[in-house]
Design a protein around this motif. Structure first.
Motif, PDB file in Angstrom:
ATOM      1  N   VAL A 472     156.005  52.683  82.815  1.00 41.56           N
ATOM      2  CA  VAL A 472     156.577  51.372  83.127  1.00 41.56           C
ATOM      3  C   VAL A 472     155.749  50.282  82.454  1.00 41.56           C
ATOM      4  N   ASN A 473     156.428  49.340  81.800  1.00 45.03           N
ATOM      5  CA  ASN A 473     155.744  48.178  81.235  1.00 45.03           C
ATOM      6  C   ASN A 473     155.417  47.180  82.346  1.00 45.03           C
ATOM      7  N   TYR A 474     154.404  46.353  82.087  1.00 41.15           N
ATOM      8  CA  TYR A 474     153.993  45.404  83.124  1.00 41.15           C
ATOM      9  C   TYR A 474     155.087  44.383  83.423  1.00 41.15           C
ATOM     10  N   SER A 475     155.877  44.014  82.427  1.00 44.61           N
ATOM     11  CA  SER A 475     156.956  43.044  82.647  1.00 44.61           C
ATOM     12  C   SER A 475     157.958  43.558  83.674  1.00 44.61           C
ATOM     13  N   ASP A 476     158.192  44.868  83.695  1.00 48.11           N
ATOM     14  CA  ASP A 476     159.090  45.459  84.694  1.00 48.11           C
ATOM     15  C   ASP A 476     158.379  45.632  86.035  1.00 48.11           C
ATOM     16  N   LEU A 477     157.083  45.856  85.971  1.00 47.57           N
ATOM     17  CA  LEU A 477     156.293  46.109  87.184  1.00 47.57           C
ATOM     18  C   LEU A 477     156.098  44.837  88.006  1.00 47.57           C
ATOM     19  N   SER A 478     155.956  43.710  87.331  1.00 49.81           N
ATOM     20  CA  SER A 478     155.609  42.462  88.006  1.00 49.81           C
ATOM     21  C   SER A 478     156.694  41.972  88.955  1.00 49.81           C
ATOM     22  N   SER A 479     157.905  42.455  88.786  1.00 46.63           N
ATOM     23  CA  SER A 479     159.002  42.013  89.655  1.00 46.63           C
ATOM     24  C   SER A 479     159.184  42.907  90.881  1.00 46.63           C
ATOM     25  N   LEU A 480     158.405  43.984  90.988  1.00 45.19           N
ATOM     26  CA  LEU A 480     158.550  44.917  92.108  1.00 45.19           C
ATOM     27  C   LEU A 480     157.899  44.368  93.375  1.00 45.19           C
ATOM     28  N   ASP A 481     158.432  44.781  94.523  1.00 48.19           N
ATOM     29  CA  ASP A 481     157.905  44.379  95.828  1.00 48.19           C
ATOM     30  C   ASP A 481     156.942  45.458  96.323  1.00 48.19           C
TER      31      ASP A 481
END
Length: 657
Positions: A472-481
């Motif tokens: 997973v890229n950080y850009s996708d990770l940053s939106s996770l709860d």
């Protein structure tokens, strides 16, 4: 300058007025002494701290130790190189103690001589007198000032024995021996008697500038001078240099003081003054300590969470001990030198002797001559450089942080993971609030190379996304709860980056970074070490891992960073491995033998995850160095409730009821 006897004639020497006169003198000049002593002691701490840090770092490298703890301190001292460094350190500290003595004796001498003790003048005379002592090569004053200062701080010794864990540990082991107490009393009495016998010789040296021929060089010179007495007298009469002195006169004068003067002034009477005065100081210091703790307890009692209140109170006590040690040292030293100087002048009056105050140090300015500006600039640069290193230590830590001679350190597991989502910024903030010494966090790397906090390799448990972190890229990770799985209050809490954690923790708390190794291609170690160095947190971070090659690579990148091996069993070969500075092991696998062997090797032992009272108390008995727990405030409440803190804990409980 002759002491003005006419103006002093109304001062009657009697037992009852010695203490009142000395106390009155201290009270009248308390503000001036406070600022002068604050400046002098503050400057000493400023200059000595970077030096001691550098010396300690050298000592660790010479011995191969990673840590110095209570359990291995004896083995550490047995190294001959360490003994040499300690002698050197004592000599350097002795110079500062001698400067302190010069300041106090000069201050009180001016008062006794009815002169104004202006701070600038006293400080200038003190530095000149210190320099003059070294010009005369009177290095024997260094052990003498150590001896007098130590015995002048008997109340401080009692405080340290009660409040400092390391000293208390040594004292408890000594007091258990038969006849330990009477032997200690006899030793203190003998040393005190010896100090009193030499005390006035020391005062003569600093007040009247008279020194005895106590070295072979001086005695040979005295012998030659006796053979050529007439030539020497003629030569001395034609000299204007104030730094030349009559060694024969000084020696005979000081020898007469040492042999006959104390008989006239009654050593026993002086010893009684000294003991009674220090008993009074001890009670005054005790009252000040209780008052300060009571005020602190009043403020702490407002915290509703009792465990947090106890942990905060005990942590504050631990931090305040250092300030009290400095304060008690200043009070004891100032009060005792005030008494000594007052007795010196009173005894001289009683014996109807003149006091010739030495002003030879004033001529040092002539000696430095044209080099005065160079010397001043050099001193200024030296102090500024020390300022930089001192505040660098305050902000970024130093090797001294790894001398664990006091309380067991408490590490908060994955932040404060009991009630708050693990490995998140709210969990870290809560751990800081709960007075944790260290915070343990798990570090992994995303697909695009961002360092983030996450324990599991898969994101499903904490975020609901069924993917591995390296996919997973950080850009996708940053939106996770990463918060709602624990409590709906934390909905929307993101997975933090390691940089965000450093921004939050720098200068506030130490970090234990558990590196979760995946593959060599990640270069996880390179990125973590680079970020630590970017934030200058080499002394605020330790790195732990279950993977030995990871620790080896960290050591290659930065040898200063402490590394810990997470294991279930400690093999003998690991004890000599330089890439391991501490072991992190499950608490139920630790025994007395394991703890002892680890400490003998110069390493620390950290245990996880300890939450119950019985296990915390067992770890304390085993002497582990760091406890990893889910509830740091409760752990501190259990670990720090020692005999010496029982009264203070009772005081806090009364305040909270």
């Amino acid at each position: 300058m002759l002491h003005n006897r006419e103006r002093k004639s109304n001062r009657i020497f009697n037992n009852r007025r010695i203490f009142t006169n000395t106390l009155k003198l201290l009270v009248q000049h308390s503000i001036s002494l406070f600022f002068g002593q604050g400046l002098l002691i503050g400057l000493s701490i400023l200059l000595l701290t970077p030096f001691i840090s550098l010396l300690y770092r050298l000592a660790l490298s010479l011995t191969g130790y990673s840590y110095v703890t209570i359990k291995n301190f004896g083995y550490f001292l047995l190294n001959p190189l360490i003994l040499i460094l300690l002698i050197f350190l004592f000599a350097v500290i002795g110079v500062f103690l001698l400067l302190e003595a010069c300041y106090l004796i000069t201050f009180f001498t001016l008062i006794e001589n009815d002169e104004k003790p202006y701070q600038f003048r006293v400080l200038l005379l003190s530095y000149k007198k210190l320099l003059f002592i070294f010009i005369r090569r009177k290095f024997t004053l260094l052990p003498m000032v150590w001896f007098i200062t130590l015995l002048s701080n008997l109340p401080l010794f009692i405080f340290v024995m009660k409040r400092v864990r390391f000293i208390r540990f040594l004292a408890d082991n000594i007091w258990d021996k038969p006849l330990a107490v009477p032997v200690a009393v006899i030793i203190i009495a003998v040393l005190s008697w010896f100090m009193i016998r030499r005390l006035f010789l020391f005062l003569y040296s600093l007040i009247e500038g008279k020194f005895s021929a106590n070295s072979r060089r001086d005695k040979r010179k005295l012998s030659r001078d006796n053979e050529n007495k007439e030539n020497k007298v003629n030569k001395e009469n034609n000299k204007d240099d104030a730094n030349q002195f009559d060694l024969e006169t000084d020696s005979r004068y000081c020898d007469s003081i040492n042999q006959g003067y104390m008989k006239k002034t009654k050593s026993f009477r002086t010893l009684m003054y000294f003991l009674i005065w220090n008993i009074g100081i001890g009670f005054a210091v005790l009252a000040l300590f209780i008052f300060t703790m009571a005020i602190t307890a009043i403020f702490i009692s407002g915290i509703p969470d009792k465990s947090l209140a106890f942990a905060t109170f005990l942590t504050m006590i631990d931090k305040m001990n250092g300030y009290f040690i400095v304060g008690i040292f200043a009070i004891n030293t100032t009060a005792n030198f005030a008494l000594f100087t007052h007795l010196f002048f009173q005894y001289k009056l009683e014996l109807n002797e003149n006091i010739n105050i030495d002003h030879s140090a004033d001529y040092i300015v002539i000696r430095v001559g044209s080099y005065k500006t160079v010397i001043q600039v050099t001193i200024a640069i030296f102090i500024l450089v020390n300022f930089y290193f001192f505040f660098d230590i305050i902000r970024n830590g130093s090797p001294l942080d790894y001398m664990n001679l006091d309380m067991i350190k408490v590490t908060s597991h994955r932040g404060f993971s009991g009630d708050v989502p693990e490995n998140t910024l709210p969990a870290i903030e809560k751990a800081i609030e709960e007075q944790a010494d260290f915070i343990e966090v798990d570090v992994r790397m995303t697909k695009d190379g961002e360092l983030v906090l996450l324990h599991d390799s898969n994101l499903k448990r904490t975020t609901g996304l069924n993917k591995n972190i390296w996919d997973v890229n950080y850009s996708d990770l940053s939106s996770l709860d990463a918060g709602s799985w624990k409590n709906k209050v934390y909905i929307g809490t993101p997975i933090p980056t390691l940089g965000e954690v450093f921004d939050l923790c720098k200068g506030k708390v130490n970090l234990n970074l558990d590196l979760k190794f995946h593959t060599n291609k990640e270069e996880l170690e390179d990125k973590v070490v680079a970020l630590i160095e970017e934030y200058e947190m080499e002394w605020q971070c330790v790195i732990s891992s279950t993977n030995l090659p990871t620790l080896e690579k960290v050591k290659l990148l930065d040898p200063d960073i402490r590394t810990g091996y997470i294991t279930y069993q400690i093999y003998r070969g690991y004890l000599a491995d330089d890439i391991i500075d501490f072991f992190s092991i499950r608490s139920n696998l630790v025994t007395k033998t394991v703890s002892s062997e680890v400490h003998k090797s110069g390493k620390e032992i950290h245990v996880w995850t300890v939450n119950s009272k019985n296990e915390l108390e067992r770890m304390k008995r085993l002497g582990v160095d760091n406890v990893i727990t889910d509830d740091p405030s409760y752990a501190k409440e259990v670990l720090y409730q020692e005999e010496s803190n029982r009264f203070l804990i009772t005081l806090l409980k009364i305040m909270m009821e």
